[in-house]
Design an enzyme around this catalytic site. Structure first.
Site, PDB file in Angstrom:
ATOM      1  N   HIS A  17       0.840  -1.208   0.000  1.00 38.46           N
ATOM      2  CA  HIS A  17       0.000   0.000   0.000  1.00 38.46           C
ATOM      3  C   HIS A  17       0.875   1.258   0.000  1.00 38.46           C
ATOM      4  O   HIS A  17       0.612   2.226  -0.710  1.00 38.46           O
ATOM      5  CB  HIS A  17      -0.901   0.036   1.246  1.00 38.46           C
ATOM      6  CG  HIS A  17      -1.891  -1.089   1.322  1.00 38.46           C
ATOM      7  ND1 HIS A  17      -2.091  -1.816   2.470  1.00 38.46           N
ATOM      8  CD2 HIS A  17      -2.734  -1.589   0.394  1.00 38.46           C
ATOM      9  CE1 HIS A  17      -3.034  -2.724   2.248  1.00 38.46           C
ATOM     10  NE2 HIS A  17      -3.438  -2.616   1.005  1.00 38.46           N
ATOM     11  N   LYS A  41     -16.983  -7.403   6.180  1.00 39.08           N
ATOM     12  CA  LYS A  41     -15.635  -7.928   6.444  1.00 39.08           C
ATOM     13  C   LYS A  41     -15.327  -7.818   7.926  1.00 39.08           C
ATOM     14  O   LYS A  41     -15.495  -6.750   8.515  1.00 39.08           O
ATOM     15  CB  LYS A  41     -14.597  -7.096   5.674  1.00 39.08           C
ATOM     16  CG  LYS A  41     -14.229  -7.653   4.309  1.00 39.08           C
ATOM     17  CD  LYS A  41     -12.973  -6.934   3.803  1.00 39.08           C
ATOM     18  CE  LYS A  41     -12.671  -7.260   2.357  1.00 39.08           C
ATOM     19  NZ  LYS A  41     -11.529  -6.481   1.854  1.00 39.08           N
ATOM     20  N   ARG A  90      -1.955  -6.609  -8.216  1.00 38.14           N
ATOM     21  CA  ARG A  90      -0.852  -7.546  -8.008  1.00 38.14           C
ATOM     22  C   ARG A  90      -0.863  -8.709  -8.991  1.00 38.14           C
ATOM     23  O   ARG A  90       0.181  -9.214  -9.363  1.00 38.14           O
ATOM     24  CB  ARG A  90      -0.937  -8.152  -6.592  1.00 38.14           C
ATOM     25  CG  ARG A  90      -0.534  -7.228  -5.508  1.00 38.14           C
ATOM     26  CD  ARG A  90      -1.032  -7.725  -4.174  1.00 38.14           C
ATOM     27  NE  ARG A  90      -2.482  -7.624  -4.099  1.00 38.14           N
ATOM     28  CZ  ARG A  90      -3.194  -7.811  -3.028  1.00 38.14           C
ATOM     29  NH1 ARG A  90      -2.624  -8.168  -1.913  1.00 38.14           N
ATOM     30  NH2 ARG A  90      -4.497  -7.662  -3.055  1.00 38.14           N
ATOM     31  N   SER A 127      -2.607  -7.750   3.142  1.00 34.05           N
ATOM     32  CA  SER A 127      -3.042  -7.570   4.533  1.00 34.05           C
ATOM     33  C   SER A 127      -3.357  -8.929   5.150  1.00 34.05           C
ATOM     34  O   SER A 127      -3.092  -9.158   6.333  1.00 34.05           O
ATOM     35  CB  SER A 127      -4.286  -6.675   4.583  1.00 34.05           C
ATOM     36  OG  SER A 127      -3.977  -5.381   4.116  1.00 34.05           O
TER      37      SER A 127
HETATM   38  P1  ADP Z   1      -9.736  -3.815  -0.599  1.00 35.93           P
HETATM   39  O1  ADP Z   1     -10.409  -4.552   0.517  1.00 35.93           O
HETATM   40  O2  ADP Z   1     -10.531  -2.676  -1.136  1.00 35.93           O
HETATM   41  O3  ADP Z   1      -9.148  -4.694  -1.682  1.00 35.93           O
HETATM   42  P2  ADP Z   1      -7.061  -3.514   0.452  1.00 35.93           P
HETATM   43  O4  ADP Z   1      -6.746  -2.778   1.698  1.00 35.93           O
HETATM   44  O5  ADP Z   1      -6.875  -4.994   0.474  1.00 35.93           O
HETATM   45  O6  ADP Z   1      -8.535  -3.099   0.120  1.00 35.93           O
HETATM   46  O7  ADP Z   1      -6.228  -2.929  -0.769  1.00 35.93           O
HETATM   47  C1  ADP Z   1      -6.325  -1.586  -1.188  1.00 35.93           C
HETATM   48  C2  ADP Z   1      -5.663  -1.427  -2.548  1.00 35.93           C
HETATM   49  O8  ADP Z   1      -4.273  -1.723  -2.453  1.00 35.93           O
HETATM   50  C3  ADP Z   1      -6.200  -2.378  -3.622  1.00 35.93           C
HETATM   51  O9  ADP Z   1      -6.200  -1.686  -4.861  1.00 35.93           O
HETATM   52  C4  ADP Z   1      -5.209  -3.494  -3.634  1.00 35.93           C
HETATM   53  O10 ADP Z   1      -5.180  -4.171  -4.883  1.00 35.93           O
HETATM   54  C5  ADP Z   1      -3.932  -2.717  -3.397  1.00 35.93           C
HETATM   55  N1  ADP Z   1      -2.863  -3.543  -2.854  1.00 35.93           N
HETATM   56  C6  ADP Z   1      -2.905  -4.374  -1.797  1.00 35.93           C
HETATM   57  N2  ADP Z   1      -1.723  -4.976  -1.590  1.00 35.93           N
HETATM   58  C7  ADP Z   1      -0.891  -4.533  -2.558  1.00 35.93           C
HETATM   59  C8  ADP Z   1       0.479  -4.785  -2.912  1.00 35.93           C
HETATM   60  N3  ADP Z   1       1.217  -5.643  -2.234  1.00 35.93           N
HETATM   61  N4  ADP Z   1       0.981  -4.128  -3.997  1.00 35.93           N
HETATM   62  C9  ADP Z   1       0.226  -3.266  -4.700  1.00 35.93           C
HETATM   63  N5  ADP Z   1      -1.070  -2.981  -4.424  1.00 35.93           N
HETATM   64  C10 ADP Z   1      -1.623  -3.602  -3.372  1.00 35.93           C
END
Ligand code: ADP
Length: 149
Positions: A17, A41, A90, A127
């Site tokens: 992130h 969630k 990803r 996460s």
């Molecule tokens: P959501 O529940 O909306 O998917 P996340 O907190 O899991 O929220 O992720 C927020 C954003 O960050 C999403 O666009 C996700 O694809 C991106 N993201 C999560 N992990 C990574 C990573 N390791 N590299 C690049 N982008 C990421």
């Protein structure tokens, strides 16, 4: 003035992130990290703690703001006068999901989604991975920004 929101659950905020936000700052004047309150969630880290932690990470970056929201992402964007949604991708599974969301958001509110591809060194970080390690008392420092270590 180009303003984007970076919406997500950030439960917790990872290096993946962080990298998206840093690179997003090269494209946008301001980024608002929106922590979505998602009733379906189950949360691991309380949402207020997540907000506080992300604020600390960007305390020296005035172009980044952090907010909690519990409405549709497009409404959150509109309320904040943001014309763009920033997201990270990803893998192919992320891609399919993001493409549908981007299309829906474009149709709903004429808002553009800008996708950044993850850098290879962060592609495996999620996460979910951090939560699992945390649950078993393992060291998560390789996966989260300095301030969360
Ligand atoms: P959501 O529940 O909306 O998917 P996340 O907190 O899991 O929220 O992720 C927020 C954003 O960050 C999403 O666009 C996700 O694809 C991106 N993201 C999560 N992990 C990574 C990573 N390791 N590299 C690049 N982008 C990421």
């Amino acid at each position: 003035m180009k303003r984007a929101i970076f919406p997500g659950s950030f439960d917790p905020f990872t290096l993946g992130h962080y990298d998206i936000v840093k690179r997003g700052l090269q494209l946008f004047d301001e980024i608002i990290i929106g922590i979505g309150r998602n009733s379906t969630k189950k949360e691991t880290f309380p949402i207020r703690e997540r907000e506080e932690a992300i604020r600390k990470i960007f305390k020296d970056e005035p172009r980044v703001q952090v907010a909690i929201y519990d409405c549709l992402t497009v409404d959150f964007a509109r309320d904040n006068n943001a014309e763009f949604i920033l997201r990270g991708v990803r893998c192919v599974e992320d891609f399919e999901y993001e493409r549908n969301m981007a299309e829906a958001n474009k149709q709903l509110a004429d808002i553009e989604t800008i996708i950044l591809y993850t850098r290879p060194e962060y592609a495996h970080i999620s996460s979910t991975l951090v939560r699992d390690l945390y649950a078993y008392g393992k060291d998560v420092s390789a996966f989260v920004p300095n301030h969360l270590r």
